[in-house]
Design an enzyme around this catalytic site. Sequence first.
Site, PDB file in Angstrom:
ATOM      1  N   HIS A 173       0.847  -1.200   0.000  1.00 10.35           N
ATOM      2  CA  HIS A 173       0.000   0.000   0.000  1.00 10.35           C
ATOM      3  C   HIS A 173       0.877   1.243   0.000  1.00 10.35           C
ATOM      4  O   HIS A 173       1.539   1.551   0.975  1.00 10.35           O
ATOM      5  CB  HIS A 173      -0.927  -0.022   1.213  1.00 10.35           C
ATOM      6  N   ASP A 175       0.912   5.094  -0.174  1.00  9.74           N
ATOM      7  CA  ASP A 175       0.192   6.367  -0.112  1.00  9.74           C
ATOM      8  C   ASP A 175       0.950   7.424  -0.912  1.00  9.74           C
ATOM      9  O   ASP A 175       2.115   7.676  -0.617  1.00  9.74           O
ATOM     10  CB  ASP A 175       0.090   6.840   1.340  1.00  9.74           C
ATOM     11  N   ASP A 287      -7.795   1.284   2.033  1.00  8.05           N
ATOM     12  CA  ASP A 287      -7.519   2.276   3.080  1.00  8.05           C
ATOM     13  C   ASP A 287      -8.446   3.485   3.158  1.00  8.05           C
ATOM     14  O   ASP A 287      -8.411   4.198   4.153  1.00  8.05           O
ATOM     15  CB  ASP A 287      -6.056   2.749   2.955  1.00  8.05           C
ATOM     16  N   ASP A 424       1.551  -1.239   4.477  1.00  9.56           N
ATOM     17  CA  ASP A 424       2.028   0.028   3.926  1.00  9.56           C
ATOM     18  C   ASP A 424       3.493  -0.091   3.478  1.00  9.56           C
ATOM     19  O   ASP A 424       4.348  -0.517   4.255  1.00  9.56           O
ATOM     20  CB  ASP A 424       1.942   1.127   4.993  1.00  9.56           C
ATOM     21  N   HIS A 571      -6.478   9.441  -0.337  1.00  5.50           N
ATOM     22  CA  HIS A 571      -7.181   9.368   0.949  1.00  5.50           C
ATOM     23  C   HIS A 571      -6.408   9.933   2.134  1.00  5.50           C
ATOM     24  O   HIS A 571      -6.913   9.873   3.251  1.00  5.50           O
ATOM     25  CB  HIS A 571      -7.639   7.933   1.214  1.00  5.50           C
TER      26      HIS A 571
HETATM   27 ZN   LIG Z   1      -3.361   4.769   2.738  1.00  7.76          ZN
END
Ligand SMILES: [Zn+2]
Length: 1032
Positions: A173, A175, A287, A424, A571
Amino acid sequence: MKLSRQFTVFGSAIFCVVVFSLYLMLDHIDHSKNPNGERIQKGQLGILQDKIDHLERLLAENNEIIGNIRDSVINLRETVKDGKMFPEGNMSQGDLELLPPAPALLPIHSEDCQFAARTYSKAADGVQMLDVYDLLSFDNPDGGVWKQGFDISYQDNEWDNEPLQVFVVPHSHNDPGWLKTFDDYYRDQTQHILNNMVVKLHEDSRRKMIWSEISYFSKWWDNIDEQKRDAVRRLIESGQLEVATGGWVMPDEANTHYFALIDQLVEGHQWLERNLGVKPKTGWAVDPFGHTPTQAYLLRQAGLSNMLIQRVHYSVKKHFASQKTLEFFWRQNWDQDSSSDILCHMMPFYSYDVPHTCGPDPKICCQFDFKRLPGGRISCPWRIPPQAITDNNVQERAQTLLDQYRKKSKLFRTNVLLAPLGDDFRYTEAVEWDQQFENYQKLFDYMNSHPELHVQAQFGTISDYFEALRKSTGMDPVGMNVGQLALPVLSGDFFTYADRDDHYWSGYFTSRPFYKRLDRVLESHLRAAEVLYSLTLANIQKYGQPNDYPAVDNYKLLTEARRNLGLFQHHDAITGTGKDWVVVDYGTRLFHSILNVKRVIVSSAHWLVLKDKQTYYHDPSNPVLQMVSVHIFFTVPRLLVVYNPTEQARMSMVTVYVTTPKVRVLNAVGHVVRAQVSAVWNDVSHAAADVFQVRSATSVHHITALLWIYSPSQPPVVRVTKGPLFSEVTTTFTHITHTLRLYNIQGVEGQSVEICNTVDIRGETNHEIAMRITSDLNSKDRFFTDLNGYQVQPRKTLAKLPLQANFYPMTSMVYLQDSSARLSLLTAQSLGAASLKSGQLEVIMDRRLNQDDNRGLGQGVLDNKITANSFRLLLEKRSSAEEESAPYSYPSILSHMSYMYLNHPLISMAVSQRSESPSLTPYSPLSASFPCDMHLVNLRAIQSKVRGGPSEQAALILHRKGFDCGFSNRNTALLCTTTRGKVHLEKLLTDLKLKSITPVSLSLMHTYNSDADPQEISLKPMEIRTYRLQLS
Ligand SMILES: [Zn+2]
């Protein structure tokens, strides 16, 4: 002191029109007679203006200045006006020449009212989320090892006839910004993950991986050589690497507007088409903090068949697990058949990390996260570490893991099991790949070689899982027919999310509202620029001669803006959940792109309104048209070009700043237009001499607007302004300046009250500030919030839930109603809203947190800015037969239009002062308004396959809005009608011709064959459709 002048504009042309209809004439200033005094005129505002201009120049070099710019812009925008009228012109003549008179009653086709008026009947096998919320007690008992669930048991022989099929799906994941900026994450982690992926997947063809964020993937692609690219292509072809969702980011689903959700999806999918030829099949959203059916609809329209969601209220997950409804067809509330269905998997446990994905017991699952092997940087908080798999322990380890798989499988209806394997920013180092993939392969080999275990375990992609699931239920690979083993149909949304106890994630609906507003400003300007740019390209093609228009440069600016806007839909971006400096990075990108798309707008508008195209020249340092928002008028008459970015003719207010009160506004034919000249105030004390008492400031009946402030320490300062075009009351409290403004103009803007709250809680500790609107509507516990500006979701205030659980995201509107009236609050930015008592609306304006909330950010929210939140309050008489229990509701046409006016204001550009004024002419590409319910979401130029610039095609994205006819259509001054969803584009176009039009999927991935007349577009209510279009 500078003076602002407001005057009405009659949009003479239709659909993204550049109207060259207004000449702004300034009389020469007579300094000696100027009562305000020149020194003050050139005072604060001028200095501020110079400062902003200067700061803008510095922006590219120095990002830190962005914070100052933001506050300065807000100060400028929020200066308050007093009322003086000047001059009294012959407006009736001048006004009416530009627009034909609107009918007193808006002509709505009766057939178009049937969609919203139909009676509601629930599907027999349907799950309706509103019912689930009524049913659940939200009591949160201790569930044992699965804390939020229950004990799961099974019989050993359950899989004897049909083995358990396990798909372990490796994922990382990433971000695009959170604790680090996008670029820093890329440099420190993401590029290494992707580089290692190419090597490690090639080592063993049984290994698999999924990737979802194209923002990262494309950046990496730009930095790798052709050999590595070929290796990536081979991995995709062999099915080892799958791109899931394929959007620019994994977007937030609460604060995002559907314009931006679509735009970031198109940007990702277009990139995939150009570079990899990949068409994603499955959505992956582990998420986002709550989930919206709007995203389900958009993925379905983009041609995806499956999707996965994760962050859903733990009580809902537990209930679904007990009912085996964690897998369902997600259907839109408003859908009358199954056309919006998409197969959805909801992850059952607390998180998407390894401890919460193999089965119900995190203490056990953590032992199968081999990155946490002893000696590594992370360990298991349950204090039993993983063991590397050896011949000695493989039997025991495999049986322990299988026990978890079997228990998890009991929560689903099939023998196909999904076990995500990641977290993550995982798989950064080569050794981590080896640890996970080698140990799991040993476990799989053991399981698969022992038939008595009745299990088939393997690495898989997310689509591998869905394919097996569909096969086991007798469904076809992509379609939505339910098959032998029926899965339920679910309608509704998954807000407001709680991950544990009473920890409801509703604060992010409001956090950092300044940036939530900035997001909408960029959206509106980007859309305006896209439409003008596409029209300009088509117009230039028709013109057929070489010219100076910067088509490629503008395309680059648009692309960068699309990507910056897309990045902000992430997000942790629009949600306001990133670190302070990450927020500044996003803000800088948004601001930078706002300036850039304005450049696209002025250079395109210049081309379109120019009478003699041969005289066009492009000089970015001294453009012929200049955005009025950063311009001060001086002493000579100026021309103003006004662009209506909406697809219907409109009458709206325009504001410009001038240096003298002695001004006249003339329209294109030289007639004086009515204008109201008002003072600009720099601060509250400056206006002290003009303070009045409030006396029935709003004439809106049976509504009062009150401010709800936790502890107002001082009596407010109140200022009343009266004038022929608008009147307003401004009330200044310690933390907030609250303005109510009424327009005395015919049409949409005259029908609602404008509210502007300028909020400043920078000096406070753990403070939230809210606006409460009270009415005598008997709305009981029911209210309505929109989802992503696309649809309306009925809500119920539940006493069994804590206060924070009763707040919902408000992206475009919230409303209350009883049998006789509806009160709607339309918003220009996403915020959190509730209705805590019958007749009441609460909207959180800003929040300040002095401490961390233990969700990984490691800081509070203390970077508050002075923020201007804008709204429209609309009261409508209601004669609707809408059932109170229906799970859907629709705004009126007037409400839709008021929202459009609020979020897509007219864009005014001043013609720069030079010796020779160019000869300009109005530009109207359409001969009439679009239907009232048809919204042009975008007209987006498509990138050329061979070069970096634009192709000759554009994506035309249309949305037919659902609307409720149970409201008055009197005196809306709208010049549109409804057409049962039909648009004959060729007939609407004036100078341009439709060279080709092809129906495609939402993000242009799939081309549809259609027997229908391609010239006539036909949409069902609520439908969003994309067409590949070529104009010439
Ligand atoms: Zn995230």
